[in-house]
Design a protein around this motif. Structure first.
Motif, PDB file in Angstrom:
ATOM      1  N   VAL A 272       0.904  -1.137  -0.076  1.00 56.75           N
ATOM      2  CA  VAL A 272      -0.163  -0.016   0.061  1.00 56.75           C
ATOM      3  C   VAL A 272       0.844   1.379  -0.026  1.00 56.75           C
ATOM      4  O   VAL A 272       0.579   2.324  -0.809  1.00 56.75           O
ATOM      5  CB  VAL A 272      -0.921  -0.072   1.291  1.00 56.75           C
ATOM      6  N   ALA A 273       1.839   1.141   0.688  1.00 58.25           N
ATOM      7  CA  ALA A 273       2.786   2.350   1.065  1.00 58.25           C
ATOM      8  C   ALA A 273       3.282   2.536  -0.499  1.00 58.25           C
ATOM      9  O   ALA A 273       3.992   3.809  -0.996  1.00 58.25           O
ATOM     10  CB  ALA A 273       3.596   2.411   2.054  1.00 58.25           C
ATOM     11  N   ALA A 274       3.981   1.466  -0.959  1.00 52.41           N
ATOM     12  CA  ALA A 274       4.851   1.504  -2.244  1.00 52.41           C
ATOM     13  C   ALA A 274       3.668   2.329  -3.295  1.00 52.41           C
ATOM     14  O   ALA A 274       4.313   2.862  -3.996  1.00 52.41           O
ATOM     15  CB  ALA A 274       5.302   0.066  -2.639  1.00 52.41           C
ATOM     16  N   PHE A 275       2.502   1.740  -3.464  1.00 55.34           N
ATOM     17  CA  PHE A 275       1.669   2.340  -4.472  1.00 55.34           C
ATOM     18  C   PHE A 275       1.338   3.905  -4.352  1.00 55.34           C
ATOM     19  O   PHE A 275       1.536   4.471  -5.138  1.00 55.34           O
ATOM     20  CB  PHE A 275       0.351   1.521  -4.523  1.00 55.34           C
ATOM     21  N   THR A 276       1.069   4.190  -3.134  1.00 53.37           N
ATOM     22  CA  THR A 276       0.822   5.662  -2.949  1.00 53.37           C
ATOM     23  C   THR A 276       2.091   6.384  -2.810  1.00 53.37           C
ATOM     24  O   THR A 276       1.954   7.631  -3.593  1.00 53.37           O
ATOM     25  CB  THR A 276       0.356   5.855  -1.370  1.00 53.37           C
ATOM     26  N   LEU A 277       3.185   6.082  -2.581  1.00 54.06           N
ATOM     27  CA  LEU A 277       4.409   6.845  -2.915  1.00 54.06           C
ATOM     28  C   LEU A 277       4.916   6.638  -4.516  1.00 54.06           C
ATOM     29  O   LEU A 277       4.951   7.871  -4.791  1.00 54.06           O
ATOM     30  CB  LEU A 277       5.561   6.327  -2.104  1.00 54.06           C
ATOM     31  N   THR A 278       4.636   5.662  -4.945  1.00 56.11           N
ATOM     32  CA  THR A 278       5.031   5.713  -6.567  1.00 56.11           C
ATOM     33  C   THR A 278       3.838   6.578  -7.141  1.00 56.11           C
ATOM     34  O   THR A 278       4.075   7.415  -8.325  1.00 56.11           O
ATOM     35  CB  THR A 278       4.638   4.392  -7.128  1.00 56.11           C
ATOM     36  N   ARG A 279       2.528   6.719  -6.635  1.00 51.73           N
ATOM     37  CA  ARG A 279       1.373   7.390  -7.518  1.00 51.73           C
ATOM     38  C   ARG A 279       1.939   8.920  -7.522  1.00 51.73           C
ATOM     39  O   ARG A 279       1.899   9.908  -8.201  1.00 51.73           O
ATOM     40  CB  ARG A 279       0.285   7.125  -6.783  1.00 51.73           C
ATOM     41  N   GLN A 280       2.225   9.285  -6.005  1.00 54.89           N
ATOM     42  CA  GLN A 280       2.731  10.693  -5.813  1.00 54.89           C
ATOM     43  C   GLN A 280       4.042  11.039  -6.248  1.00 54.89           C
ATOM     44  O   GLN A 280       4.193  12.383  -6.616  1.00 54.89           O
ATOM     45  CB  GLN A 280       3.093  10.743  -4.144  1.00 54.89           C
ATOM     46  N   SER A 281       4.860  10.052  -6.819  1.00 54.33           N
ATOM     47  CA  SER A 281       6.060  10.560  -7.551  1.00 54.33           C
ATOM     48  C   SER A 281       5.815  11.041  -8.825  1.00 54.33           C
ATOM     49  O   SER A 281       6.896  11.947  -9.325  1.00 54.33           O
ATOM     50  CB  SER A 281       6.902   9.036  -7.903  1.00 54.33           C
ATOM     51  N   GLN A 282       4.591  10.980  -9.334  1.00 49.03           N
ATOM     52  CA  GLN A 282       4.365  11.892 -10.578  1.00 49.03           C
ATOM     53  C   GLN A 282       4.810  13.387 -10.092  1.00 49.03           C
ATOM     54  O   GLN A 282       5.128  14.416 -11.088  1.00 49.03           O
ATOM     55  CB  GLN A 282       3.010  11.899 -10.846  1.00 49.03           C
ATOM     56  N   VAL A 283       4.236  13.838  -9.108  1.00 50.50           N
ATOM     57  CA  VAL A 283       4.474  15.396  -8.659  1.00 50.50           C
ATOM     58  C   VAL A 283       5.886  15.539  -8.403  1.00 50.50           C
ATOM     59  O   VAL A 283       6.511  16.665  -8.848  1.00 50.50           O
ATOM     60  CB  VAL A 283       3.860  15.631  -7.147  1.00 50.50           C
ATOM     61  N   PHE A 284       6.717  14.464  -8.001  1.00 55.81           N
ATOM     62  CA  PHE A 284       8.307  14.578  -7.894  1.00 55.81           C
ATOM     63  C   PHE A 284       8.793  14.895  -9.203  1.00 55.81           C
ATOM     64  O   PHE A 284       9.612  15.874  -9.322  1.00 55.81           O
ATOM     65  CB  PHE A 284       8.850  13.355  -7.094  1.00 55.81           C
ATOM     66  N   VAL A 285       8.225  14.217 -10.224  1.00 59.46           N
ATOM     67  CA  VAL A 285       8.684  14.196 -11.721  1.00 59.46           C
ATOM     68  C   VAL A 285       8.637  15.723 -12.233  1.00 59.46           C
ATOM     69  O   VAL A 285       9.550  16.321 -12.717  1.00 59.46           O
ATOM     70  CB  VAL A 285       8.269  13.167 -12.637  1.00 59.46           C
ATOM     71  N   GLU A 286       7.272  16.096 -12.015  1.00 59.85           N
ATOM     72  CA  GLU A 286       7.164  17.514 -12.442  1.00 59.85           C
ATOM     73  C   GLU A 286       7.944  18.441 -11.811  1.00 59.85           C
ATOM     74  O   GLU A 286       8.677  19.452 -12.561  1.00 59.85           O
ATOM     75  CB  GLU A 286       5.393  17.821 -12.324  1.00 59.85           C
ATOM     76  N   ARG A 287       8.185  18.415 -10.713  1.00 60.26           N
ATOM     77  CA  ARG A 287       9.044  19.462  -9.782  1.00 60.26           C
ATOM     78  C   ARG A 287      10.171  19.363 -10.319  1.00 60.26           C
ATOM     79  O   ARG A 287      11.036  20.345 -10.447  1.00 60.26           O
ATOM     80  CB  ARG A 287       8.814  19.342  -8.191  1.00 60.26           C
ATOM     81  N   CYS A 288      10.709  18.180 -10.449  1.00 59.79           N
ATOM     82  CA  CYS A 288      12.297  18.115 -10.780  1.00 59.79           C
ATOM     83  C   CYS A 288      12.351  18.339 -11.983  1.00 59.79           C
ATOM     84  O   CYS A 288      13.627  19.191 -12.412  1.00 59.79           O
ATOM     85  CB  CYS A 288      12.721  16.534 -10.568  1.00 59.79           C
ATOM     86  N   LEU A 289      11.749  18.314 -13.231  1.00 57.83           N
ATOM     87  CA  LEU A 289      11.994  18.538 -14.587  1.00 57.83           C
ATOM     88  C   LEU A 289      11.497  19.957 -14.587  1.00 57.83           C
ATOM     89  O   LEU A 289      12.218  20.867 -15.430  1.00 57.83           O
ATOM     90  CB  LEU A 289      11.088  17.738 -15.479  1.00 57.83           C
ATOM     91  N   GLY A 290      10.469  20.383 -13.977  1.00 56.09           N
ATOM     92  CA  GLY A 290      10.030  21.652 -14.065  1.00 56.09           C
ATOM     93  C   GLY A 290      11.057  22.886 -13.398  1.00 56.09           C
ATOM     94  O   GLY A 290      10.928  24.305 -13.919  1.00 56.09           O
TER      95      GLY A 290
END
Length: 647
Positions: A272-290
């Motif tokens: 459950v924790a792995a799924f939620t963190l992976t889903r939230q990683s989309q925001v990390f990708v946007e912040r990193c590339l942005g």
């Protein structure tokens, strides 16, 4: 997947629980009566709309006071901590874990009311460890703020402000976790008012400090408001939780292990924790590339995401209310009731989200101009944000469907089990536990690939496109995974219904864009475009046979002009009414027969549905063959997913 899936699936299905030997004594948690879902959804929708409105006001003030610059980018990087903690500890992981756990505890309590209370056992087994873990996470986030900022946004020209704000927002981890735990317990007990109001308290705390101290502290006032609002959020739930706990069966002091003792399974936390963190990683990708794009890009994406997610939030409210019912049906082993409820939730959530998606695609420029274009937020910011909203909107239906599907998926293996339940720890089940995280990881790979390829040419729009593509792939994989998990969804029926809704949304978008573009006034354009989208979606959905559109429209028509049904007793035959020619009397008889529809003949004298019947607009006469106690029994948990004309 291997070819011997049926053998794997057999071990994943919950065993049906036998009925208790004697009728359970009346307790504090009876099964919900008819109309419960409508009332619960109304309360949740009202308070959630208030919270979303306050959140929108918060974003408007941020845009007005600080615009879109390096300062807001630094704050939004720090906001990654509460943005990650909120889904992990309130809406997603904590709910996925604790709602099924409390549902199982209530089922065990109903099976043996004289045994030690499983709900109290569950609280004693989980809450102390949760508080200890949350405190450690909050401290680690505060101490590691410099490294965290460097990881999330390595391109920030001045990371000091982001580090300061991150240390302030790290406080939210503890109250968010407490709020998520208490909200899960209250929802399973059919108490939705306080959990629905937590975001009202949260945003009020942010607004209070933002309005009072933005001139002195800058964006730090917003960070302090986030921390203060999280404390208000947890404080709102403590009182209702303690009152509900006191109303439960009193502990009798017995400590012996019984067949209803709950056993904690810590390893169930990891998928459950792995799924939620992976889903939230989309925001990390946007912040990193942005962070490597021109200043203000992260802010444009943030404002676009906040507006876009309003439509998704409305759809998620449906499964927020029905999730406890699905979890209790699965805990009792009733897969058919759970399947019916999940299919209905998928269709209703898709209809709500696609209507909102059509509106955003048609009216994005006027909506952004109406909401944000003032103060430091200029026309260039409006255009960039509106374009990002339109691209984001392609992924909104998938976001909502994932929210519906992931709840029953994880409910099939709660974080606790009964001591008497057989352990099924075979490799196939453990592998399926990780399926959502693997699907989300593949979707994240698509997000990264599309973002890297498209950012150089399209900038922020490339990042938004990567987000939409990745989340859509994850939704497709999860739709198949839910069947593999053991919930027998009728995929052709589900996909066919969604196809009709997508076609209706596409037509509504085209018409709304054309009408909204007739004027340059933002308010008038939004009103005209939104009204056109709503009417077109209703007409096209009804014409295409979408049940999720046609059903509410027919219900609204019955509410406006109720039709009398034959439910209270026999009425005079049309052929016996005085006056009129034989042909007129025959027409009246035909109309009367058609109006009766699926109901019995007038001689039967009552409606066959359980009382009170929503389809009949009045309570039917009780069955004289029943005893008084049987007539007053509420529907079971499984029945909530089976009524063809109810929720």
């Amino acid at each position: 997947m291997t070819t011997d899936q049926p053998a794997v699936l057999a071990s994943t299905l919950p065993a049906p629980r036998s009925a208790p030997a004697r009728p359970p004594a009346p307790g504090p948690d009876p099964a919900p009566r008819r109309g419960f879902l409508a009332r619960a959804f109304g309360i949740t929708a009202l308070l959630s709309a208030a919270g979303s409105g306050l959140g929108l006001l918060r974003d408007l003030l941020l845009a007005r006071y600080f615009g879109a610059n390096q300062g807001t980018d630094a704050f939004l990087v720090a906001w990654t901590v509460p943005e990650t903690a909120a889904p992990l500890l309130i809406e997603d992981a904590m709910s996925f874990l604790m709602v099924p756990a409390f549902a199982l505890a209530l089922v065990l309590r109903e099976e043996d009311p004289d045994a030690p209370d499983p709900v109290r056992q569950l609280i004693r087994a989980t809450l102390p460890w949760l508080l200890l873990a949350l405190s450690g996470l909050a401290l680690a986030a505060a101490l590691g703020a410099p490294q965290l900022v460097g990881l999330l946004a390595p391109g920030l020209p001045d990371p000091d402000l982001a580090v300061t704000c991150t240390r302030i927002t790290a406080i939210t981890v503890l109250p968010f976790g407490v709020a998520g735990y208490l909200a899960a317990a209250l929802r399973v007990h059919h108490r939705f008012t306080a959990p629905a109001g937590i975001y009202v308290a949260y945003n009020l705390g942010i607004l209070a400090l933002l309005l009072g101290f933005h001139g002195y502290l800058g964006v730090r006032s917003a960070a302090l408001g986030v921390a203060f609002g999280s404390l208000l959020m947890a404080g709102l739930l403590i009182g209702p939780f303690l009152r509900r706990l006191r109303r439960g069966p009193a502990a009798d002091g017995r400590s012996s292990r019984s067949r209803h003792t709950l056993v904690l399974m810590p390893l169930a936390l990891l998928p459950v924790a792995a799924f939620t963190l992976t889903r939230q990683s989309q925001v990390f990708v946007e912040r990193c590339l942005g962070s490597a794009l021109p200043p203000g890009t992260i802010s444009h994406l943030n404002y676009a995401a906040k507006v876009s997610q309003l439509a998704m939030t409305a759809g998620i409210l449906i499964c927020t209310v029905t999730f406890p019912l699905v979890a209790r049906a699965l805990a009792a082993g009733d897969l058919t009731a759970a399947r019916d409820r999940v299919e209905k939730d998928l269709g209703q959530a898709a209809a709500v989200v696609l209507l909102g998606t059509a509106f955003l695609m048609a009216c994005a420029p006027s909506v952004v101009s109406l909401l944000f274009e003032r103060g430091a937020f200029g026309p260039r910011d409006t255009a960039a944000t509106a374009d990002a909203i339109r691209v984001y909107s392609f992924g909104l239906p998938a976001q909502a469907l994932i929210g519906v599907m992931i709840r029953p998926y994880f409910s099939l293996r709660p974080v606790v089990r009964g001591a008497a339940d057989p352990r099924t720890e075979d490799g196939g089940r453990r592998l399926l536990d990780w399926y959502p995280a693997a699907a989300m990881l593949l979707g994240l790979g698509v997000t990264v690939a599309v973002g890297l390829l498209a950012t150089a040419r399209f900038g922020a729009l490339g990042l938004a496109a990567g987000n939409a593509a990745g989340i859509t792939m994850t939704a497709v994989l999860l739709l198949r995974g839910l069947v593999l998990r053991g919930i027998p969804l009728r995929l052709r029926r589900v996909i066919g219904g969604h196809g009709r809704l997508v076609a209706a949304a596409a037509g509504a978008t085209a018409l709304g864009t054309a009408v909204g573009g007739l004027t340059d006034d933002p308010l008038l354009s939004t009103l005209l475009g939104g009204l056109t989208v709503a009417l077109a979606f209703a007409a096209l959905g009804t014409g295409l046979g979408a049940r999720e559109v046609r059903g509410p429209l027919l219900a609204a028509a019955r509410a406006v002009a109720p039709v009398r049904r034959i439910c209270a007793g026999p009425r005079r035959s049309p052929s016996l009414r005085p006056g009129g020619t034989p042909r007129a009397q025959a027409r009246r008889a035909a109309v009367s027969s058609a109006a009766d529809g699926p109901f019995p003949s007038p001689a039967a004298g009552r409606c066959p549905h359980p009382p009170p019947c929503d389809a009949c607009t009045r309570t039917p006469r009780s069955d004289p063959t029943r005893s008084a106690g049987q007539a007053l029994n509420p529907p079971t948990v499984a029945d909530e997913g089976k009524f063809p004309h109810g929720q």
